[in-house]
Write an enzyme that holds these catalytic residues in place. Structure first.
Site, mmCIF file in Angstrom:
data_model
loop_
_atom_site.group_PDB
_atom_site.id
_atom_site.type_symbol
_atom_site.label_atom_id
_atom_site.label_comp_id
_atom_site.label_asym_id
_atom_site.label_seq_id
_atom_site.Cartn_x
_atom_site.Cartn_y
_atom_site.Cartn_z
ATOM 1 N N ALA A 267 -13.345 6.639 0.941
ATOM 2 C CA ALA A 267 -14.614 6.045 0.514
ATOM 3 C C ALA A 267 -15.485 5.644 1.708
ATOM 4 C CB ALA A 267 -14.344 4.827 -0.351
ATOM 5 N N PRO A 268 -16.804 5.788 1.641
ATOM 6 C CA PRO A 268 -17.588 6.256 0.493
ATOM 7 C C PRO A 268 -17.697 7.774 0.343
ATOM 8 C CG PRO A 268 -19.053 5.585 2.252
ATOM 9 C CD PRO A 268 -17.653 5.316 2.751
ATOM 10 N N GLY A 269 -16.936 8.524 1.128
ATOM 11 C CA GLY A 269 -16.852 9.961 0.873
ATOM 12 C C GLY A 269 -17.683 10.824 1.805
ATOM 13 N N LYS A 271 -16.965 12.070 4.777
ATOM 14 C CA LYS A 271 -16.220 13.203 5.343
ATOM 15 C C LYS A 271 -15.657 14.084 4.237
ATOM 16 C CE LYS A 271 -15.396 10.532 9.504
ATOM 17 N NZ LYS A 271 -15.700 9.197 8.928
ATOM 18 N N ASP A 316 -2.769 3.329 -2.739
ATOM 19 C CA ASP A 316 -2.439 3.016 -1.353
ATOM 20 C C ASP A 316 -1.836 4.268 -0.710
ATOM 21 O OD1 ASP A 316 -1.326 2.167 1.004
ATOM 22 O OD2 ASP A 316 -0.188 0.505 0.132
ATOM 23 N N ASP A 335 -8.712 8.964 7.954
ATOM 24 C CA ASP A 335 -9.819 8.169 8.530
ATOM 25 C C ASP A 335 -9.477 6.710 8.212
ATOM 26 O OD1 ASP A 335 -12.196 7.317 9.555
ATOM 27 O OD2 ASP A 335 -13.469 8.248 8.036
ATOM 28 N N CYS A 388 -13.293 4.520 13.551
ATOM 29 C CA CYS A 388 -14.627 4.231 14.114
ATOM 30 C C CYS A 388 -14.469 3.008 15.009
ATOM 31 C CB CYS A 388 -15.678 4.036 13.031
ATOM 32 S SG CYS A 388 -15.238 2.851 11.754
HETATM 33 C C1 LIG Z 1 -13.241 4.078 7.631
HETATM 34 S S1 LIG Z 1 -13.313 3.940 5.905
HETATM 35 C C2 LIG Z 1 -13.371 5.620 5.412
HETATM 36 C C3 LIG Z 1 -14.715 6.282 5.592
HETATM 37 C C4 LIG Z 1 -14.768 7.644 4.920
HETATM 38 N N1 LIG Z 1 -13.707 8.522 5.369
HETATM 39 C C5 LIG Z 1 -16.097 8.347 5.113
HETATM 40 O O1 LIG Z 1 -16.221 9.209 5.986
HETATM 41 O O2 LIG Z 1 -17.030 8.046 4.353
HETATM 42 C C6 LIG Z 1 -11.670 3.504 5.516
HETATM 43 C C7 LIG Z 1 -11.358 3.467 4.035
HETATM 44 O O3 LIG Z 1 -9.951 3.274 3.912
HETATM 45 C C8 LIG Z 1 -9.716 2.572 2.727
HETATM 46 N N2 LIG Z 1 -8.322 2.063 2.824
HETATM 47 C C9 LIG Z 1 -7.863 0.968 3.474
HETATM 48 N N3 LIG Z 1 -6.533 0.870 3.349
HETATM 49 C C10 LIG Z 1 -6.129 1.937 2.617
HETATM 50 C C11 LIG Z 1 -4.874 2.381 2.137
HETATM 51 N N4 LIG Z 1 -3.755 1.715 2.410
HETATM 52 N N5 LIG Z 1 -4.842 3.501 1.387
HETATM 53 C C12 LIG Z 1 -5.978 4.187 1.103
HETATM 54 N N6 LIG Z 1 -7.200 3.796 1.517
HETATM 55 C C13 LIG Z 1 -7.271 2.698 2.278
HETATM 56 C C14 LIG Z 1 -10.801 1.535 2.685
HETATM 57 O O4 LIG Z 1 -11.000 1.069 1.362
HETATM 58 C C15 LIG Z 1 -11.989 2.322 3.243
HETATM 59 O O5 LIG Z 1 -12.756 2.848 2.196
#
Ligand SMILES: C[S@@+](CC[C@H](N)C(=O)[O-])C[C@H]1O[C@@H](n2cnc3c(N)ncnc32)[C@H](O)[C@@H]1O
Length: 449
Positions: A267-269, A271, A316, A335, A388
Protein backbone atom coordinates in the site's frame (compact mmCIF):
# COMPACT_ATOMS: atom_id res chain seq x y z
CA UNK A 1 -26.06 32.59 -9.08
CA UNK A 2 -22.42 33.22 -8.28
CA UNK A 3 -20.82 31.94 -5.12
CA UNK A 4 -17.77 33.62 -3.62
CA UNK A 5 -15.18 31.63 -1.67
CA UNK A 6 -14.30 33.35 1.60
CA UNK A 7 -10.73 32.80 2.80
CA UNK A 8 -10.73 31.32 6.31
CA UNK A 9 -9.68 33.55 9.20
CA UNK A 10 -5.99 33.18 10.08
CA UNK A 11 -6.99 32.64 13.73
CA UNK A 12 -8.90 29.48 12.68
CA UNK A 13 -5.92 28.29 10.65
CA UNK A 14 -3.49 28.92 13.53
CA UNK A 15 -5.74 27.17 16.02
CA UNK A 16 -6.12 24.10 13.77
CA UNK A 17 -2.34 24.05 13.17
CA UNK A 18 -1.76 24.12 16.93
CA UNK A 19 -4.04 21.07 17.26
CA UNK A 20 -2.09 19.24 14.52
CA UNK A 21 1.25 20.09 16.14
CA UNK A 22 0.02 18.94 19.56
CA UNK A 23 -1.02 15.63 17.90
CA UNK A 24 2.37 15.14 16.22
CA UNK A 25 4.18 15.85 19.49
CA UNK A 26 2.00 13.15 21.04
CA UNK A 27 3.10 10.68 18.33
CA UNK A 28 0.33 10.93 15.72
CA UNK A 29 1.11 11.39 12.03
CA UNK A 30 0.34 14.77 10.48
CA UNK A 31 -1.55 13.10 7.62
CA UNK A 32 -3.94 11.51 10.12
CA UNK A 33 -4.36 14.70 12.10
CA UNK A 34 -5.04 16.76 8.96
CA UNK A 35 -7.90 14.42 8.05
CA UNK A 36 -9.84 15.80 11.01
CA UNK A 37 -9.41 19.43 9.95
CA UNK A 38 -12.61 20.86 8.38
CA UNK A 39 -12.49 20.84 4.55
CA UNK A 40 -12.55 24.63 4.20
CA UNK A 41 -9.44 24.97 6.40
CA UNK A 42 -7.44 21.98 5.21
CA UNK A 43 -5.35 23.56 2.42
CA UNK A 44 -3.99 26.52 4.46
CA UNK A 45 -3.61 24.35 7.59
CA UNK A 46 -1.62 21.80 5.59
CA UNK A 47 0.61 24.46 4.08
CA UNK A 48 1.35 26.13 7.45
CA UNK A 49 1.70 22.80 9.29
CA UNK A 50 4.23 21.50 6.76
CA UNK A 51 6.24 24.66 7.22
CA UNK A 52 6.00 24.39 11.01
CA UNK A 53 7.29 20.78 10.83
CA UNK A 54 10.31 22.03 8.86
CA UNK A 55 10.92 24.89 11.31
CA UNK A 56 9.88 23.15 14.52
CA UNK A 57 13.29 23.31 16.19
CA UNK A 58 13.32 27.09 15.65
CA UNK A 59 9.81 27.58 17.07
CA UNK A 60 10.55 25.39 20.08
CA UNK A 61 13.89 27.04 20.84
CA UNK A 62 12.25 30.49 20.71
CA UNK A 63 9.35 29.49 22.91
CA UNK A 64 11.81 28.10 25.47
CA UNK A 65 13.70 31.40 25.53
CA UNK A 66 10.57 33.54 25.73
CA UNK A 67 8.71 31.67 28.46
CA UNK A 68 9.99 31.87 32.04
CA UNK A 69 8.65 28.42 32.77
CA UNK A 70 7.13 25.53 30.84
CA UNK A 71 3.91 26.36 28.94
CA UNK A 72 0.84 25.49 31.05
CA UNK A 73 -0.44 22.95 28.51
CA UNK A 74 0.48 21.31 25.17
CA UNK A 75 -2.17 23.14 23.14
CA UNK A 76 -0.97 26.56 24.28
CA UNK A 77 2.65 25.56 23.74
CA UNK A 78 1.78 24.40 20.23
CA UNK A 79 -0.06 27.62 19.41
CA UNK A 80 2.95 29.66 20.51
CA UNK A 81 5.34 27.49 18.50
CA UNK A 82 3.19 27.75 15.35
CA UNK A 83 3.02 31.55 15.65
CA UNK A 84 6.76 31.81 16.36
CA UNK A 85 7.62 29.68 13.33
CA UNK A 86 5.64 32.14 11.17
CA UNK A 87 7.13 35.20 12.84
CA UNK A 88 10.68 33.84 12.47
CA UNK A 89 10.37 33.70 8.64
CA UNK A 90 13.31 35.55 7.15
CA UNK A 91 12.57 38.48 4.89
CA UNK A 92 14.28 37.14 1.78
CA UNK A 93 11.14 36.82 -0.35
CA UNK A 94 12.72 35.15 -3.34
CA UNK A 95 14.13 32.35 -1.20
CA UNK A 96 10.81 32.04 0.61
CA UNK A 97 8.88 31.57 -2.63
CA UNK A 98 11.17 28.72 -3.67
CA UNK A 99 10.70 27.07 -0.28
CA UNK A 100 6.90 27.46 -0.18
CA UNK A 101 7.11 29.53 2.97
CA UNK A 102 3.76 30.95 4.14
CA UNK A 103 4.43 34.67 4.62
CA UNK A 104 2.06 36.76 6.79
CA UNK A 105 2.33 40.26 8.17
CA UNK A 106 3.90 39.97 11.65
CA UNK A 107 1.32 42.06 13.52
CA UNK A 108 -1.51 40.13 11.89
CA UNK A 109 0.06 36.87 13.13
CA UNK A 110 0.23 38.23 16.69
CA UNK A 111 -3.38 39.50 16.68
CA UNK A 112 -4.72 36.32 15.10
CA UNK A 113 -2.75 34.08 17.49
CA UNK A 114 -4.36 35.93 20.42
CA UNK A 115 -7.79 35.44 18.78
CA UNK A 116 -6.95 31.75 18.27
CA UNK A 117 -6.13 31.44 22.00
CA UNK A 118 -9.63 32.75 22.80
CA UNK A 119 -11.18 29.76 21.01
CA UNK A 120 -10.54 27.09 23.64
CA UNK A 121 -10.91 26.90 27.39
CA UNK A 122 -7.38 25.49 27.70
CA UNK A 123 -5.86 28.54 26.05
CA UNK A 124 -8.35 31.39 26.59
CA UNK A 125 -7.08 32.40 30.03
CA UNK A 126 -3.52 32.59 28.65
CA UNK A 127 -4.23 34.98 25.77
CA UNK A 128 -2.31 37.72 27.61
CA UNK A 129 0.70 35.43 27.78
CA UNK A 130 0.46 34.73 24.03
CA UNK A 131 0.29 38.45 23.29
CA UNK A 132 3.21 39.34 25.57
CA UNK A 133 5.39 36.50 24.38
CA UNK A 134 4.90 37.20 20.65
CA UNK A 135 5.31 40.96 21.01
CA UNK A 136 8.48 40.36 23.02
CA UNK A 137 9.74 38.24 20.13
CA UNK A 138 9.04 41.00 17.60
CA UNK A 139 10.89 43.57 19.72
CA UNK A 140 13.95 41.34 20.09
CA UNK A 141 13.80 39.27 16.90
CA UNK A 142 17.38 39.83 15.73
CA UNK A 143 19.06 39.00 19.05
CA UNK A 144 16.78 36.01 19.74
CA UNK A 145 17.38 34.57 16.28
CA UNK A 146 21.10 35.02 16.76
CA UNK A 147 20.97 33.30 20.16
CA UNK A 148 19.34 30.15 18.76
CA UNK A 149 21.22 30.03 15.43
CA UNK A 150 24.16 28.22 17.05
CA UNK A 151 22.03 25.18 17.90
CA UNK A 152 22.53 22.39 15.36
CA UNK A 153 18.86 21.33 15.44
CA UNK A 154 17.83 24.92 14.60
CA UNK A 155 20.41 25.21 11.82
CA UNK A 156 19.39 21.96 10.13
CA UNK A 157 15.77 21.54 11.26
CA UNK A 158 16.31 17.99 12.57
CA UNK A 159 16.60 16.38 16.01
CA UNK A 160 20.21 16.12 17.24
CA UNK A 161 20.31 12.31 17.06
CA UNK A 162 19.24 12.39 13.41
CA UNK A 163 21.94 14.91 12.49
CA UNK A 164 24.50 12.72 14.24
CA UNK A 165 23.38 9.57 12.40
CA UNK A 166 23.43 11.21 8.95
CA UNK A 167 26.79 12.87 9.65
CA UNK A 168 28.33 9.59 10.72
CA UNK A 169 26.97 7.67 7.73
CA UNK A 170 27.80 10.30 5.08
CA UNK A 171 30.77 12.40 6.26
CA UNK A 172 31.08 14.04 2.83
CA UNK A 173 27.42 14.62 2.01
CA UNK A 174 25.60 15.04 5.31
CA UNK A 175 25.05 18.79 4.93
CA UNK A 176 23.58 18.46 1.44
CA UNK A 177 21.31 15.62 2.60
CA UNK A 178 19.97 17.59 5.57
CA UNK A 179 19.59 20.79 3.51
CA UNK A 180 17.54 18.95 0.85
CA UNK A 181 14.74 18.42 3.39
CA UNK A 182 14.15 22.17 3.72
CA UNK A 183 12.64 22.39 0.23
CA UNK A 184 9.50 20.43 -0.74
CA UNK A 185 10.08 17.75 -3.40
CA UNK A 186 8.97 18.31 -7.00
CA UNK A 187 5.68 16.86 -8.24
CA UNK A 188 6.78 13.85 -10.29
CA UNK A 189 4.39 11.66 -12.28
CA UNK A 190 4.81 8.10 -13.58
CA UNK A 191 3.11 7.67 -16.94
CA UNK A 192 0.85 4.62 -17.25
CA UNK A 193 2.33 3.49 -20.55
CA UNK A 194 -0.46 0.93 -20.97
CA UNK A 195 -2.79 3.89 -21.50
CA UNK A 196 -0.66 6.56 -23.16
CA UNK A 197 2.96 7.06 -24.20
CA UNK A 198 5.08 9.49 -22.23
CA UNK A 199 5.68 11.53 -25.40
CA UNK A 200 1.94 11.91 -26.06
CA UNK A 201 1.23 12.92 -22.47
CA UNK A 202 4.14 15.37 -22.46
CA UNK A 203 2.76 16.96 -25.65
CA UNK A 204 -0.72 17.17 -24.13
CA UNK A 205 0.69 18.87 -21.03
CA UNK A 206 2.50 21.42 -23.24
CA UNK A 207 -0.78 22.16 -25.06
CA UNK A 208 -2.33 22.87 -21.65
CA UNK A 209 0.58 25.11 -20.66
CA UNK A 210 1.91 22.60 -18.13
CA UNK A 211 5.68 22.62 -18.17
CA UNK A 212 7.42 19.30 -17.45
CA UNK A 213 10.65 17.46 -18.11
CA UNK A 214 11.29 13.74 -18.48
CA UNK A 215 12.99 11.56 -15.88
CA UNK A 216 13.82 7.83 -15.87
CA UNK A 217 11.87 5.46 -18.17
CA UNK A 218 8.37 6.77 -17.59
CA UNK A 219 8.57 9.88 -15.41
CA UNK A 220 7.53 13.50 -15.96
CA UNK A 221 8.57 16.14 -13.44
CA UNK A 222 6.24 19.14 -13.33
CA UNK A 223 7.83 22.59 -13.10
CA UNK A 224 5.02 23.58 -10.69
CA UNK A 225 3.05 21.32 -8.35
CA UNK A 226 -0.71 21.37 -9.09
CA UNK A 227 -3.85 19.72 -7.68
CA UNK A 228 -4.17 16.31 -9.40
CA UNK A 229 -7.66 17.05 -10.72
CA UNK A 230 -6.33 20.05 -12.66
CA UNK A 231 -3.85 17.90 -14.60
CA UNK A 232 -5.24 16.19 -17.73
CA UNK A 233 -5.59 12.41 -17.52
CA UNK A 234 -5.97 11.75 -13.79
CA UNK A 235 -9.48 10.25 -13.96
CA UNK A 236 -8.54 8.37 -17.14
CA UNK A 237 -5.67 6.68 -15.24
CA UNK A 238 -2.94 8.00 -17.52
CA UNK A 239 -0.50 8.72 -14.72
CA UNK A 240 0.22 8.44 -10.99
CA UNK A 241 2.11 10.73 -8.65
CA UNK A 242 5.35 8.99 -7.70
CA UNK A 243 8.80 10.26 -6.77
CA UNK A 244 11.59 9.54 -9.29
CA UNK A 245 13.50 7.53 -6.65
CA UNK A 246 10.50 5.22 -6.18
CA UNK A 247 10.13 4.85 -9.96
CA UNK A 248 13.58 3.23 -10.06
CA UNK A 249 11.96 0.05 -8.70
CA UNK A 250 10.39 -0.50 -12.13
CA UNK A 251 13.81 -0.29 -13.76
CA UNK A 252 15.32 -2.86 -11.39
CA UNK A 253 12.62 -5.54 -11.11
CA UNK A 254 13.25 -8.21 -13.75
CA UNK A 255 9.56 -8.48 -14.74
CA UNK A 256 8.28 -10.21 -17.87
CA UNK A 257 4.90 -11.50 -19.04
CA UNK A 258 3.52 -14.52 -17.21
CA UNK A 259 5.53 -14.07 -13.99
CA UNK A 260 3.99 -14.90 -10.63
CA UNK A 261 4.75 -11.87 -8.48
CA UNK A 262 4.20 -10.98 -4.83
CA UNK A 263 4.13 -7.36 -3.68
CA UNK A 264 4.38 -8.01 0.05
CA UNK A 265 4.11 -4.51 1.61
CA UNK A 266 2.15 -2.91 -1.15
CA UNK A 267 0.00 0.00 0.00
CA UNK A 268 -0.78 2.49 -1.45
CA UNK A 269 0.25 0.47 -4.49
CA UNK A 270 2.69 2.73 -6.35
CA UNK A 271 5.11 -0.07 -7.14
CA UNK A 272 2.35 -2.68 -7.62
CA UNK A 273 0.85 -0.52 -10.35
CA UNK A 274 4.25 0.17 -11.89
CA UNK A 275 5.00 -3.56 -12.25
CA UNK A 276 1.53 -4.18 -13.73
CA UNK A 277 2.15 -1.38 -16.23
CA UNK A 278 5.37 -3.12 -17.33
CA UNK A 279 4.16 -6.70 -17.91
CA UNK A 280 1.18 -9.09 -17.74
CA UNK A 281 1.64 -10.58 -14.29
CA UNK A 282 -0.17 -12.83 -11.89
CA UNK A 283 0.06 -10.47 -8.92
CA UNK A 284 -0.50 -11.18 -5.24
CA UNK A 285 -0.78 -7.98 -3.22
CA UNK A 286 -0.39 -7.89 0.57
CA UNK A 287 -0.55 -5.22 3.18
CA UNK A 288 -1.07 -5.63 6.90
CA UNK A 289 -3.26 -2.51 7.00
CA UNK A 290 -6.66 -3.18 5.40
CA UNK A 291 -7.50 0.54 5.26
CA UNK A 292 -4.31 1.19 3.26
CA UNK A 293 -4.92 -1.92 1.12
CA UNK A 294 -8.23 -0.39 0.00
CA UNK A 295 -6.17 2.46 -1.51
CA UNK A 296 -4.30 -0.09 -3.66
CA UNK A 297 -7.63 -1.34 -4.96
CA UNK A 298 -8.79 2.20 -5.79
CA UNK A 299 -5.51 3.06 -7.50
CA UNK A 300 -5.45 -0.10 -9.61
CA UNK A 301 -9.08 0.50 -10.66
CA UNK A 302 -8.33 4.10 -11.71
CA UNK A 303 -5.28 2.93 -13.67
CA UNK A 304 -7.31 0.09 -15.27
CA UNK A 305 -4.81 -2.46 -13.97
CA UNK A 306 -7.24 -4.48 -11.84
CA UNK A 307 -8.75 -7.83 -12.82
CA UNK A 308 -8.75 -11.51 -11.96
CA UNK A 309 -4.94 -11.65 -12.24
CA UNK A 310 -4.64 -9.42 -9.12
CA UNK A 311 -5.23 -11.00 -5.67
CA UNK A 312 -5.38 -8.66 -2.67
CA UNK A 313 -5.00 -9.84 0.95
CA UNK A 314 -4.84 -7.87 4.19
CA UNK A 315 -2.25 -9.94 6.05
CA UNK A 316 1.06 -9.88 7.89
CA UNK A 317 3.71 -10.72 5.31
CA UNK A 318 5.87 -12.30 8.05
CA UNK A 319 3.19 -14.82 9.02
CA UNK A 320 3.00 -17.15 6.03
CA UNK A 321 0.22 -19.21 7.64
CA UNK A 322 -2.12 -16.21 7.25
CA UNK A 323 -1.95 -15.94 3.49
CA UNK A 324 0.47 -18.26 1.60
CA UNK A 325 -0.90 -21.25 -0.33
CA UNK A 326 2.57 -22.77 -0.77
CA UNK A 327 2.95 -21.83 -4.46
CA UNK A 328 6.24 -20.01 -4.92
CA UNK A 329 6.78 -16.66 -6.64
CA UNK A 330 9.15 -15.74 -9.47
CA UNK A 331 9.57 -12.30 -7.96
CA UNK A 332 8.92 -10.86 -4.51
CA UNK A 333 8.97 -7.13 -3.88
CA UNK A 334 9.73 -6.41 -0.22
CA UNK A 335 9.21 -2.65 0.14
CA UNK A 336 9.37 -3.10 3.89
CA UNK A 337 8.19 -0.71 6.65
CA UNK A 338 11.05 1.62 7.58
CA UNK A 339 11.82 4.90 9.35
CA UNK A 340 10.99 6.73 6.08
CA UNK A 341 14.03 8.94 6.71
CA UNK A 342 14.51 9.31 2.94
CA UNK A 343 11.18 11.06 2.34
CA UNK A 344 11.17 13.74 5.04
CA UNK A 345 10.92 16.61 2.57
CA UNK A 346 7.45 15.26 1.68
CA UNK A 347 6.51 14.14 5.22
CA UNK A 348 8.38 16.55 7.50
CA UNK A 349 6.55 15.28 10.61
CA UNK A 350 8.53 12.02 10.35
CA UNK A 351 11.70 13.52 11.77
CA UNK A 352 9.85 14.44 14.98
CA UNK A 353 7.80 11.23 15.20
CA UNK A 354 10.79 8.90 15.02
CA UNK A 355 13.06 8.14 17.97
CA UNK A 356 16.61 6.85 17.73
CA UNK A 357 15.52 3.58 19.35
CA UNK A 358 13.19 2.97 16.37
CA UNK A 359 16.19 2.21 14.16
CA UNK A 360 16.98 -1.18 15.67
CA UNK A 361 13.30 -2.06 16.15
CA UNK A 362 12.54 -1.33 12.50
CA UNK A 363 15.64 -3.17 11.27
CA UNK A 364 14.61 -6.25 13.27
CA UNK A 365 11.08 -6.16 11.82
CA UNK A 366 12.51 -5.86 8.30
CA UNK A 367 14.67 -8.97 8.85
CA UNK A 368 11.71 -10.95 10.16
CA UNK A 369 9.59 -10.02 7.12
CA UNK A 370 12.30 -10.71 4.53
CA UNK A 371 13.34 -14.02 6.12
CA UNK A 372 9.72 -15.22 5.96
CA UNK A 373 9.26 -13.96 2.39
CA UNK A 374 12.45 -15.67 1.20
CA UNK A 375 10.73 -19.02 1.74
CA UNK A 376 8.13 -18.05 -0.87
CA UNK A 377 10.70 -17.27 -3.61
CA UNK A 378 11.04 -19.98 -6.26
CA UNK A 379 14.53 -21.36 -7.00
CA UNK A 380 15.89 -19.03 -9.68
CA UNK A 381 13.44 -16.32 -8.55
CA UNK A 382 14.17 -12.81 -7.28
CA UNK A 383 13.57 -10.70 -4.19
CA UNK A 384 13.92 -6.93 -4.39
CA UNK A 385 14.51 -5.34 -0.96
CA UNK A 386 13.50 -1.67 -0.80
CA UNK A 387 13.33 1.00 1.88
CA UNK A 388 12.76 4.75 1.70
CA UNK A 389 15.44 5.25 4.34
CA UNK A 390 18.89 6.82 4.55
CA UNK A 391 20.06 5.00 7.63
CA UNK A 392 22.60 2.23 6.80
CA UNK A 393 21.05 -0.10 9.40
CA UNK A 394 18.00 -0.32 7.10
CA UNK A 395 20.08 -0.22 3.92
CA UNK A 396 23.59 -1.45 3.23
CA UNK A 397 24.04 -3.13 6.64
CA UNK A 398 20.71 -4.88 6.26
CA UNK A 399 21.50 -6.04 2.71
CA UNK A 400 24.84 -7.43 3.88
CA UNK A 401 23.12 -9.30 6.70
CA UNK A 402 20.47 -10.70 4.33
CA UNK A 403 23.08 -11.80 1.82
CA UNK A 404 24.81 -13.81 4.56
CA UNK A 405 21.71 -15.22 6.22
CA UNK A 406 19.28 -16.08 3.39
CA UNK A 407 19.78 -19.65 2.19
CA UNK A 408 20.97 -19.93 -1.44
CA UNK A 409 20.96 -16.16 -1.96
CA UNK A 410 23.14 -14.38 -4.45
CA UNK A 411 23.29 -10.62 -4.63
CA UNK A 412 22.74 -9.02 -8.03
CA UNK A 413 23.50 -5.47 -9.18
CA UNK A 414 21.12 -2.76 -7.89
CA UNK A 415 21.57 0.93 -7.12
CA UNK A 416 22.05 0.50 -3.34
CA UNK A 417 21.67 3.78 -1.49
CA UNK A 418 20.09 6.67 -3.39
CA UNK A 419 20.58 9.95 -1.54
CA UNK A 420 18.33 13.01 -1.74
CA UNK A 421 20.90 15.60 -2.75
CA UNK A 422 20.40 18.90 -4.54
CA UNK A 423 22.55 19.27 -7.67
CA UNK A 424 23.42 22.84 -6.64
CA UNK A 425 23.23 24.44 -3.25
CA UNK A 426 19.68 25.68 -2.58
CA UNK A 427 18.09 23.80 -5.51
CA UNK A 428 15.55 20.99 -5.22
CA UNK A 429 16.90 17.41 -4.97
CA UNK A 430 15.62 15.45 -8.01
CA UNK A 431 14.45 12.47 -5.95
CA UNK A 432 13.84 11.22 -2.41
CA UNK A 433 16.15 8.80 -0.55
CA UNK A 434 15.78 5.04 -1.18
CA UNK A 435 17.72 1.85 -0.76
CA UNK A 436 17.56 -1.02 -3.28
CA UNK A 437 19.14 -4.49 -3.05
CA UNK A 438 18.30 -7.35 -5.44
CA UNK A 439 18.72 -11.02 -4.47
CA UNK A 440 18.28 -14.17 -6.50
CA UNK A 441 17.64 -17.62 -5.10
CA UNK A 442 20.11 -20.00 -6.67
CA UNK A 443 18.37 -22.42 -9.04
CA UNK A 444 18.15 -26.05 -7.92
CA UNK A 445 21.29 -27.74 -9.34
CA UNK A 446 20.73 -29.47 -12.66
CA UNK A 447 17.96 -26.97 -13.62
CA UNK A 448 18.59 -23.80 -15.55
CA UNK A 449 17.40 -20.58 -13.89
C1 LIG B 1 6.91 1.70 2.40
S1 LIG B 1 5.23 1.31 2.48
C2 LIG B 1 4.96 0.54 0.93
C3 LIG B 1 4.86 1.49 -0.24
C4 LIG B 1 4.38 0.79 -1.49
N1 LIG B 1 5.20 -0.35 -1.84
C5 LIG B 1 4.30 1.71 -2.69
O1 LIG B 1 5.21 1.73 -3.52
O2 LIG B 1 3.28 2.42 -2.82
C6 LIG B 1 5.23 -0.05 3.57
C7 LIG B 1 3.90 -0.74 3.73
O3 LIG B 1 4.13 -1.92 4.50
C8 LIG B 1 2.97 -2.19 5.23
N2 LIG B 1 3.37 -3.17 6.28
C9 LIG B 1 3.97 -2.93 7.47
N3 LIG B 1 4.19 -4.08 8.12
C10 LIG B 1 3.73 -5.08 7.32
C11 LIG B 1 3.66 -6.48 7.45
N4 LIG B 1 4.14 -7.10 8.53
N5 LIG B 1 3.10 -7.18 6.44
C12 LIG B 1 2.62 -6.56 5.34
N6 LIG B 1 2.64 -5.22 5.18
C13 LIG B 1 3.20 -4.49 6.15
C14 LIG B 1 2.51 -0.85 5.71
O4 LIG B 1 1.13 -0.88 6.04
C15 LIG B 1 2.83 0.03 4.50
O5 LIG B 1 1.69 0.17 3.69
Amino acid sequence: MTSSVVAPALSDVLFACAGCLRDVLAGRSLTESLQEVPDELRAPVQSVSFYVMRQLATGQALSELLLDKKAPNRLLESLLVVALCLLAVDENEERNRARHVPVYDAHTVVNQAVKAAEKHKKTASFKGLVNACLRNFLRNKASLMQAIAVRSEVKWGFPKWWIHQVRQAYPEQWQGILASAAIPGPMTLRVNTRQISREALHRLFSEHGIEAHETGHAGLVLAQAMPVKQIPGFDQGWWSVQDAGAQLAGEIVPVHNGMRVLDACAAPGGKTAHMLELADLDMTVLDVDSYRLARVEENLARLKLDGPHVHLHAADAADLSQWWDGMSFDLVLADVPCTASGIVRRHPDIKWLRQEADLTKTATLQRTIVQALWQTVAPGGYLLYVTCSLFPIEGQEQARYLEMSLADAERLGAPGQILPLAQQSGSVAPHDGFYYALFRKKPVSGKRG
